[in-house]
Design a protein around this motif. Structure first.
Motif, PDB file in Angstrom:
ATOM      1  N   GLY A  25       0.709  -1.185  -0.364  1.00  0.00           N
ATOM      2  CA  GLY A  25      -0.046   0.090  -0.018  1.00  0.00           C
ATOM      3  C   GLY A  25       0.897   1.041   0.012  1.00  0.00           C
ATOM      4  N   ILE A  28       2.607   1.847  -3.512  1.00  0.00           N
ATOM      5  CA  ILE A  28       1.367   1.816  -4.658  1.00  0.00           C
ATOM      6  C   ILE A  28       1.065   3.957  -4.010  1.00  0.00           C
ATOM      7  CG2 ILE A  28      -1.198   2.208  -4.994  1.00  0.00           C
ATOM      8  CD1 ILE A  28      -1.089  -0.982  -4.679  1.00  0.00           C
ATOM      9  N   LEU A  31       3.609   5.625  -5.911  1.00  0.00           N
ATOM     10  CA  LEU A  31       3.573   5.740  -6.882  1.00  0.00           C
ATOM     11  C   LEU A  31       2.728   7.112  -7.548  1.00  0.00           C
ATOM     12  CD1 LEU A  31       3.754   1.836  -8.319  1.00  0.00           C
ATOM     13  CD2 LEU A  31       5.227   4.377  -8.667  1.00  0.00           C
ATOM     14  N   THR A  32       1.767   7.028  -6.891  1.00  0.00           N
ATOM     15  CA  THR A  32       0.412   8.197  -6.696  1.00  0.00           C
ATOM     16  C   THR A  32       0.763   9.188  -6.919  1.00  0.00           C
ATOM     17  OG1 THR A  32      -1.453   6.097  -6.133  1.00  0.00           O
ATOM     18  CG2 THR A  32      -2.251   8.892  -5.979  1.00  0.00           C
ATOM     19  N   ILE A  44      -4.534   7.004  -0.127  1.00  0.00           N
ATOM     20  CA  ILE A  44      -3.716   5.049  -0.190  1.00  0.00           C
ATOM     21  C   ILE A  44      -3.037   5.073   1.364  1.00  0.00           C
ATOM     22  CG2 ILE A  44      -2.612   4.075  -1.284  1.00  0.00           C
ATOM     23  CD1 ILE A  44      -3.600   4.874  -3.259  1.00  0.00           C
ATOM     24  N   SER A  48      -2.902   2.376   4.105  1.00  0.00           N
ATOM     25  CA  SER A  48      -1.509   1.435   4.259  1.00  0.00           C
ATOM     26  C   SER A  48      -1.547   0.801   5.137  1.00  0.00           C
ATOM     27  CB  SER A  48      -0.974   1.386   3.052  1.00  0.00           C
ATOM     28  OG  SER A  48      -0.556   2.447   2.997  1.00  0.00           O
TER      29      SER A  48
END
Length: 160
Positions: A25, A28, A31-32, A44, A48
């Motif tokens: 998480g 991710i 990356l977001t 996110i 996570s």
């Protein structure tokens, strides 16, 4: 000490899974954030962090002790069986009883159950059934036949 060993392994497995979910998480979320969607990345990242927080508070240990315990599963099975028995008896009881609370007649051509309030659709008792309020006269009570004459006139006017 031999009895604690399986519980320890189950707890370690649950902690490893929670840590892996949190790491994925956070990846991710990174990356977001790289795509310049900072609000979504923050959301996110917050989600996570929840599994790691559950591990650190000991909730995962408590849950894994329940999940991997056969006695707990037997208890859930008994709860399900009790619920199934109660639901079945209520369904059978509702089928057996008619709407009026009397046992329904068995058979293929049995009549439909009686209405809950069969007298509800009965016509009124007439002009003298209700006491009139003092000081007022009810024009409909004096001439009940005039009620339908108005309706008949309207229907004739429209050709019905």
């Amino acid at each position: 000490m031999g009895t604690d060993r399986p519980h320890l392994e189950d707890r370690m497995l649950a902690e490893t899974i929670c840590s892996a979910v949190s790491a994925a998480g956070l990846g991710i979320a990174a990356l977001t954030a790289y795509r310049r969607r900072f609000l979504a990345a923050t959301r996110i990242a917050a989600y996570s962090l929840v599994p790691v927080a559950l591990v650190m508070t000991g909730i995962v240990e408590w849950i894994s002790g329940m999940v991997f315990n056969p006695t707990v599963w037997a208890g859930f099975g008994l709860l399900g069986l009790a619920w199934l028995l109660l639901a079945t008896t209520r369904a059978v009881e509702r089928r057996r009883l008619g709407a009026s609370g009397k046992p329904a007649k068995a058979g293929k051509g049995s009549p439909a159950p009686e209405a809950v309030a069969p007298a509800a659709s009965a016509p009124s008792l007439g002009p003298g059934a209700r006491p009139e309020p003092t000081g007022r006269k009810n024009p409909q009570a004096a001439a009940p036949a005039d009620d339908f004459s108005d309706i008949e006139a309207i229907l004739k006017k429209h050709g019905i």
